[in-house]
Design an enzyme around this catalytic site. Structure first.
Site, PDB file in Angstrom:
ATOM      1  N   LYS A 111      33.673  42.158  41.915  1.00  0.00           N
ATOM      2  CA  LYS A 111      34.650  41.101  42.200  1.00  0.00           C
ATOM      3  C   LYS A 111      35.895  41.633  42.901  1.00  0.00           C
ATOM      4  CE  LYS A 111      33.356  37.782  38.619  1.00  0.00           C
ATOM      5  NZ  LYS A 111      33.853  36.852  37.587  1.00  0.00           N
ATOM      6  N   GLU A 112      36.084  42.935  42.838  1.00  0.00           N
ATOM      7  CA  GLU A 112      37.246  43.579  43.471  1.00  0.00           C
ATOM      8  C   GLU A 112      36.744  44.673  44.397  1.00  0.00           C
ATOM      9  OE1 GLU A 112      40.138  42.983  39.548  1.00  0.00           O
ATOM     10  OE2 GLU A 112      38.972  44.812  39.795  1.00  0.00           O
ATOM     11  N   ASP A 141      39.044  50.018  34.667  1.00  0.00           N
ATOM     12  CA  ASP A 141      38.547  49.506  33.390  1.00  0.00           C
ATOM     13  C   ASP A 141      37.065  49.164  33.447  1.00  0.00           C
ATOM     14  OD1 ASP A 141      39.656  49.381  30.873  1.00  0.00           O
ATOM     15  OD2 ASP A 141      39.836  47.202  30.890  1.00  0.00           O
ATOM     16  N   SER A 453      51.192  40.535  30.782  1.00  0.00           N
ATOM     17  CA  SER A 453      52.471  40.818  31.433  1.00  0.00           C
ATOM     18  C   SER A 453      53.484  39.704  31.159  1.00  0.00           C
ATOM     19  CB  SER A 453      52.277  40.996  32.942  1.00  0.00           C
ATOM     20  OG  SER A 453      51.485  42.127  33.211  1.00  0.00           O
TER      21      SER A 453
END
Length: 715
Positions: A111-112, A141, A453
């Site tokens: 996906k990235e 990750d 975050s």
């Protein structure tokens, strides 16, 4: 006496702020009047259990939702602040600038895209900042071996790229962006040597890209996520070793480290928050910079002096004592002119964040922020409170505990990262290290919310920390936005669900926030974000109750000759003008405002509503925090073409189609039935309000249907 030159400047924009406050006063009177009208008429029904009484209660609840959401939002409009910085006024030498650790996060190579991730890493390495004060970490990750290989290849290319950028003063330091239209200004011919070197660099970049892609396609190197694995850490480039090879400033490279924390099927890993905390510990014994730049893997550095701009706040003695972070906006390079999905989220980055900056500071927005490391460990004005029982807070690593003491501070570049340090770092990145500690609770990034975050920033504000917001003319960071409805709506569901869960928790801004060190207006701002789903409940009821009333022959709005009808008209006009005042002055137009407003209406009855509903259900049955949707950063070329043409792409939206279709059909049928009733009886006084509401929804539906038909023809 020598006058100290200012590092930053803040201004409250006028006359818009005065206009905002005047509008608040007028609009609040209108809102109070509407509440009075609804409540006073609620008790006039002879049968409180009748269908009309039920409809009245529902529409009243919908209007209360709108009013409460509007009330919370006024905190963001009370005192907006715009800031400017003057990095040229930083008086200290480069050797005295505070060190920075850059943390880049990735999780799934499918996906990235790995090449894009490496572009972000390279752009971070190329920041215009002292090399011996810069360290770049990639937190993988997914534990993907191909990511490690790509990082090693990226390091080889960076040894050519960084000197080239420094030699010619290149501003666009992401190689992919440099060789795209984004880098047109930087590619202007400077001299013959520049042209020759640029061609050579382009060939080397293409070679790097091909090496990574071929390695993945051939299957020689595993390109998949490894979900069950031990921690693995590798120093790709050590500054000490690099400095021994060459003293040339142009060729120096920052510390570059690959980090893959341990993950096991039977252990909670806490998603990005867990990855960030593991990286905090690892970097703490390797470089331990007092400031951290956090980047999502798809957000590359677009302004090489962004770190110096952030230091204009962190080095300001008037701000630095309680300043936790400096937030930059999320700007996307692939947003179309029409922006039919409102992916740039103008309201947040052009209005809300500026408004919060005038109180206690903007939200921590996931990427593009410079964070004070100490802020994640303690409260402002409290010196080393955690050192009274460090093992209980941070775990038993002696090397990490030593890094917390101010006298140890930053690990200088002259010190080689030994094998002992790497082995200790692997221990710090294990699942078991956090057992019995305060990581994810009082220490580091919070585990209480999937938006780690944003929620961590909220808790920092509760502790009394402040933040600042800088929206520079040249974007400091550029990212890639989703270009189809499925991508953006899935992301929106995740955001809304996580924020609503936070709003429903014991750490909510109403009870916890108001009793903390957070200012009241700041609590209102966070309430606006965490209870934004209120808007969706109002939209759902407005999209259904008036049309049902037209079908069954009862009214939920005052008749035309009733003075209260004029109050509703004024309320509608006031709301639209408020919305337009936030959009058009910020570089928008009536057309762009309409696109944003239409997108908000569509998402209000689909993604925002479903996200809020999911959070409520998860809260009731206790299943929150078990799964997280990862946005797809790989852009499909066909979808991109449709998006750029302003055509909706509804493929893959799944359950989102159900409320969109249901409310569209309901309003269309209700409008037809209501209009037919008016035509037959020639009496419109009692149903005009409902007809206007339904016709507004019908108008939105028609404009979308036109796009859908065009989309189907293209398909």
């Amino acid at each position: 006496m020598k006058k100290t030159m200012e590092l930053n400047k803040s201004t409250v924009p006028q006359p818009i702020t005065t206009i905002y406050r005047l509008h608040m006063f007028i609009h609040s009177i209108i809102m109070v009047a509407l509440v009075y009208y609804r409540v006073s008429n609620l008790f006039k029904f002879e049968n409180i259990l009748s269908l009309q009484a039920l409809a009245w209660v529902l529409i009243t609840f919908g209007e209360f939702s709108f009013i409460l959401k509007w009330f919370f939002g006024q905190g963001t409009r009370w005192r907006p602040v715009e800031r400017d910085v003057f990095p040229e006024n930083i008086t200290c030498k480069d050797s005295d600038l505070p060190p920075i650790d850059v943390m880049v996060f990735t999780a799934n190579p499918k996906k990235e895209p790995i090449v894009d991730v490496m572009n972000t890493v390279i752009s971070a390495m190329a920041l215009d900042y002292p090399t011996d004060k810069l360290a770049v970490y990639l937190a993988d990750d997914g534990g993907c071996p191909l990511s490690l290989y790509a990082m090693e290849e990226a390091c080889v290319f960076a040894k050519l790229w960084l000197p080239f950028c420094r030699k010619y003063g290149i501003k666009t330091r992401c190689p992919k962006a440099f060789f795209s239209p984004l880098g047109d200004d930087d590619r202007v011919l400077k001299n013959d040597d520049f042209d020759a070197e640029m061609k050579e660099i382009k060939l080397k970049y293409e070679e790097f890209q091909q090496n990574v892609e071929r390695a993945g396609e051939s299957g020689k190197i595993n390109g998949n996520v490894v979900p069950d694995r031990a921690s693995f850490i590798k120093v790709i480039n050590d500054r000490k070793t690099e400095s021994e090879k060459s003293a040339d400033v142009l060729t120096k490279m920052p510390l570059l480290v690959y980090v893959s924390r341990e993950r096991r099927f039977n252990r909670l890993h806490h998603f990005k928050g867990g990855s960030a905390n593991a990286l905090l510990r690892v970097s703490g014994i390797m470089s331990n910079a007092p400031y951290i730049l956090v980047l999502d893997c798809d957000f590359f550095c677009h302004d090489p002096i962004s770190a110096r701009k952030a230091m204009c706040f962190h080095l300001d003695p008037k701000l630095s004592s309680d300043l936790a972070y400096v937030q930059f906006p999320q700007v996307f390079y692939n947003v179309s002119k029409s922006d039919i999905y409102d992916v740039k989220i103008r309201q947040a980055y052009k209005t809300i964040w500026h408004g919060m900056d005038g109180i206690q500071g903007p939200v921590l927005s996931g990427t593009g922020y410079f964070l004070k490391r100490k802020a994640l460990y303690t409260s402002p004005g409290v010196k080393e409170e955690y050192l009274t029982s460090p093992e209980k807070h941070f775990g038993r690593s002696k090397k990490f505990l030593a890094s917390l003491e101010e006298k140890n501070g930053y690990v200088k570049a002259e010190k080689v990262i030994s094998e002992d340090i790497v082995e200790e770092a692997k221990t710090l990145a294990t699942c078991a290290y956090e057992d019995g500690t305060h990581w994810g609770q009082e220490i580091g990034y919070s585990y209480d919310c999937h938006l780690e975050s944003t929620f961590t920033g909220y808790l920092l504000h509760c502790k009394g920390w402040r933040s600042t917001y800088l929206y520079p003319d040249r974007p400091s960071f550029l990212g890639c936005a989703p270009v189809d409805m499925q991508g953006f709506s899935s992301q929106l569901i995740k955001w809304v669900a996580a924020l609503t869960q936070a709003g429903l928790s014991h750490l909510n801004p109403i009870t916890y926030g108001l009793s903390s060190r957070m200012k009241t207006l700041q609590c209102m701002c966070y309430a606006y974000l965490m209870y934004f789903t209120l808007y969706s409940w109002g939209m759902v009821l407005y999209a259904s109750v008036p049309s049902i009333g037209l079908l069954f022959g009862f009214q939920v709005y005052p008749e035309v000759h009733d003075p209260w009808f004029a109050v509703y008209v004024i309320a509608f006009i006031s709301t639209i003008l408020e919305n337009m005042s936030e959009s058009i002055p910020e570089g928008g137009s009536v057309k762009s405002w309409w696109m944003e407003y239409r997108a908000l209406m569509m998402m209000g009855v689909s993604a925002i509503w479903l996200g809020g509903l999911k959070a409520i259900i998860d809260k009731i049955i206790g299943t929150q925090g078990e799964k997280l949707y990862l946005s797809d950063k790989a852009i499909d070329k066909e979808k991109l073409k449709k998006y750029e043409k302003g055509k909706f792409d509804f493929q893959g939206i799944g359950i989102l189609a159900v409320p969109l279709i249901a409310f569209s059909v309901l309003n269309l049928v209700g409008f037809i039935v209501g209009a037919n009733h008016v035509f037959i009886t020639m009496n419109y006084a009692g149903v005009l309000g409902q007809l206007l509401v339904s016709s507004f929804f019908v108008f939105v539906v028609v404009t979308v249907v036109i796009d859908v038909v065009s989309f189907l023809k293209v398909s």
